[in-house]
Design an enzyme around this catalytic site. Structure first.
Site, PDB file in Angstrom:
ATOM      1  N   ARG A  76       0.846  -1.194   0.000  1.00  0.00           N
ATOM      2  CA  ARG A  76       0.000   0.000   0.000  1.00  0.00           C
ATOM      3  C   ARG A  76       0.882   1.245   0.000  1.00  0.00           C
ATOM      4  O   ARG A  76       0.600   2.234  -0.684  1.00  0.00           O
ATOM      5  CB  ARG A  76      -0.947   0.012   1.203  1.00  0.00           C
ATOM      6  CG  ARG A  76      -1.688   1.338   1.368  1.00  0.00           C
ATOM      7  CD  ARG A  76      -2.830   1.272   2.367  1.00  0.00           C
ATOM      8  NE  ARG A  76      -2.519   0.536   3.570  1.00  0.00           N
ATOM      9  CZ  ARG A  76      -1.805   1.003   4.600  1.00  0.00           C
ATOM     10  NH1 ARG A  76      -1.287   2.227   4.556  1.00  0.00           N
ATOM     11  NH2 ARG A  76      -1.603   0.255   5.667  1.00  0.00           N
ATOM     12  N   LYS A 132      -8.313   6.108 -19.579  1.00  0.00           N
ATOM     13  CA  LYS A 132      -8.635   6.605 -20.909  1.00  0.00           C
ATOM     14  C   LYS A 132      -7.418   6.511 -21.838  1.00  0.00           C
ATOM     15  O   LYS A 132      -6.934   5.439 -22.110  1.00  0.00           O
ATOM     16  CB  LYS A 132      -9.172   8.038 -20.792  1.00  0.00           C
ATOM     17  CG  LYS A 132     -10.250   8.221 -19.699  1.00  0.00           C
ATOM     18  CD  LYS A 132     -11.440   7.311 -19.858  1.00  0.00           C
ATOM     19  CE  LYS A 132     -12.641   7.703 -19.004  1.00  0.00           C
ATOM     20  NZ  LYS A 132     -12.453   7.634 -17.548  1.00  0.00           N
ATOM     21  N   ASP A 169      -7.214  18.725 -14.638  1.00  0.00           N
ATOM     22  CA  ASP A 169      -7.499  17.406 -15.204  1.00  0.00           C
ATOM     23  C   ASP A 169      -6.997  17.407 -16.649  1.00  0.00           C
ATOM     24  O   ASP A 169      -7.523  18.126 -17.500  1.00  0.00           O
ATOM     25  CB  ASP A 169      -9.015  17.156 -15.146  1.00  0.00           C
ATOM     26  CG  ASP A 169      -9.414  15.780 -15.680  1.00  0.00           C
ATOM     27  OD1 ASP A 169      -8.619  15.158 -16.398  1.00  0.00           O
ATOM     28  OD2 ASP A 169     -10.548  15.351 -15.397  1.00  0.00           O
ATOM     29  N   TYR A 190     -16.324  16.869 -15.710  1.00  0.00           N
ATOM     30  CA  TYR A 190     -16.859  15.513 -15.783  1.00  0.00           C
ATOM     31  C   TYR A 190     -17.902  15.309 -14.687  1.00  0.00           C
ATOM     32  O   TYR A 190     -17.736  15.771 -13.555  1.00  0.00           O
ATOM     33  CB  TYR A 190     -15.693  14.528 -15.641  1.00  0.00           C
ATOM     34  CG  TYR A 190     -16.073  13.114 -15.354  1.00  0.00           C
ATOM     35  CD1 TYR A 190     -16.934  12.412 -16.192  1.00  0.00           C
ATOM     36  CD2 TYR A 190     -15.555  12.450 -14.244  1.00  0.00           C
ATOM     37  CE1 TYR A 190     -17.283  11.100 -15.923  1.00  0.00           C
ATOM     38  CE2 TYR A 190     -15.890  11.134 -13.975  1.00  0.00           C
ATOM     39  CZ  TYR A 190     -16.757  10.471 -14.817  1.00  0.00           C
ATOM     40  OH  TYR A 190     -17.099   9.173 -14.543  1.00  0.00           O
TER      41      TYR A 190
END
Length: 377
Positions: A46, A195, A170, A98
């Site tokens: 982690r 994406k 972004d 978004y």
């Protein structure tokens, strides 16, 4: 090192232990320590994993930042960035972001005491007017999703610096191949790496890059504390996908330019939105702050009923929520990616029921044109 070369050789190149050309998948949760606190740089996956570390070093170099961080999704990445802020803090957020960004801020972080004002970030005066004493950051996309509005990153960075704010961008639609917000003054850049960066519809991931080391350390603390990290298998898929980012983005853009011009010449389309068209209001700004125009087009066919007809008849455009893959994807934002935005707000923004968004793939563009031709006919 030029960008295409950096995409192949940037970050941690191969495996020094075996000579493997590809970074190995370290499918491991914990690591042997020689003594308490004495280890080889990794304690628990982690906190850090060698495959994820290679990806994080790679995206930091490609975006021109001090530290990269990889997460299990774009929303996990953004949520970790938002966790830097405290109860009572105020954010200025682009009004055409978004739908998932809007949702997590208004329905999750608002419950924790974060306040947000949604502003057209193409209007610099409106952004300045929205600043309050408790404002901490500006969060923006450019081009926006799905209306492809273009905001001036450098000018917004100047406002942010003058007001003591962070500028968070972004960069999903443009990718570091076409646009580097950190070079234009942004403090943090993030991606839905699902994406274009992955590019093959086979991984869900998010990436964050901080410009300065101190900010990177703060984000790493939050990444470790919250734990929404990307696993080694998906980290490897993303490393592999990004090797071909340059050639893919060039092919995406070439197809998109051709398709946008073809759509713009039709008399049965109400509007075509693509920054690469000279009549787009952000065309000149995109030429100034980016090296390309991207692979996304939005166009309005007049009604939700006609949009449904088009979607039901296309053969090479896959009806899907995502974008940025080698295959062409098609969606209706009002009922898919942006359904979480209230209908009246969508109407104000111009996200109509007839607005179709396409992510243009790398198929033969003539096949794509013929497919849309028969679907629109």
């Amino acid at each position: 090192m030029r960008l295409k070369t950096r995409l192949i050789h940037g970050g941690i190149d191969g495996d020094p232990h075996t000579g493997a050309v590809s970074v190995p998948i370290y499918q491991v949760s914990t690591y042997r320590q020689e003594a308490i606190g004495k280890h080889k740089g990794f304690e628990y996956s982690r906190t850090g994993n060698p495959t994820r570390h290679a990806l994080e070093a790679y995206i930091a170099e490609v975006e021109g930042g001090a530290r990269g961080l990889a997460f299990g999704s774009g929303m996990a990445a953004l949520s970790t960035v938002l966790s830097m802020f405290s109860k009572g803090d105020h954010l200025i957020v682009g009004d055409d972001v978004y739908g998932g960004t809007y949702r997590v801020i208004t329905r999750v972080f608002s419950r924790l005491g974060l306040d947000a004002t949604y502003v057209d970030t193409t209007n610099l005066s409106a952004v300045e007017a929205a600043v309050r004493p408790e404002t901490k950051a500006i969060i923006m996309e450019t081009p926006t999703n799905p209306l492809l509005n273009v905001s001036d990153i450098a000018a917004l960075a100047e406002i942010a610096k003058a007001k003591g704010l962070l500028l968070i961008v972004d960069n999903t639609f443009m990718t570091p191949y076409w646009q580097n917000p950190l070079d234009l003054g942004a403090d943090i850049v993030y991606h839905s790496a699902t994406k274009y960066l992955g590019g093959h519809s086979d991984v869900v991931a998010g990436l964050v890059v901080a410009k300065e080391p101190k900010l990177g350390e703060e984000l790493h603390f939050l990444q470790n504390a919250i734990g929404g990290v990307l696993g080694p298998q998906d980290s490897w898929l993303l490393l592999r996908g990004m090797k071909t980012l340059g050639v893919r983005m060039e092919e995406h853009e070439a197809n998109t330019r051709t398709l946008a011009k073809w759509l713009a010449e039709r008399n049965d389309i109400e509007r075509v939105i693509y920054p690469g068209l000279e009549n787009h209001p952000g065309h000149e700004l995109m030429q100034k702050q980016a090296r390309g125009f991207g692979g996304m087009i939005s166009f309005d066919v007049g009604s939700g009923e006609r949009a449904d007809e088009v979607l039901s008849k296309v053969k090479y455009f896959t009806l899907a929520e995502s974008l940025g893959a080698v295959e062409s994807l098609i969606s209706v934002p009002a009922r898919m990616t942006h359904a979480s935005i209230p209908a009246e707000r969508r109407a104000e923004l111009g996200i109509t029921d007839g607005l179709i968004r396409i992510s243009v793939g790398i198929e033969d563009v003539q096949d794509l044109i013929e497919d849309l031709e028969q679907a629109l006919a």
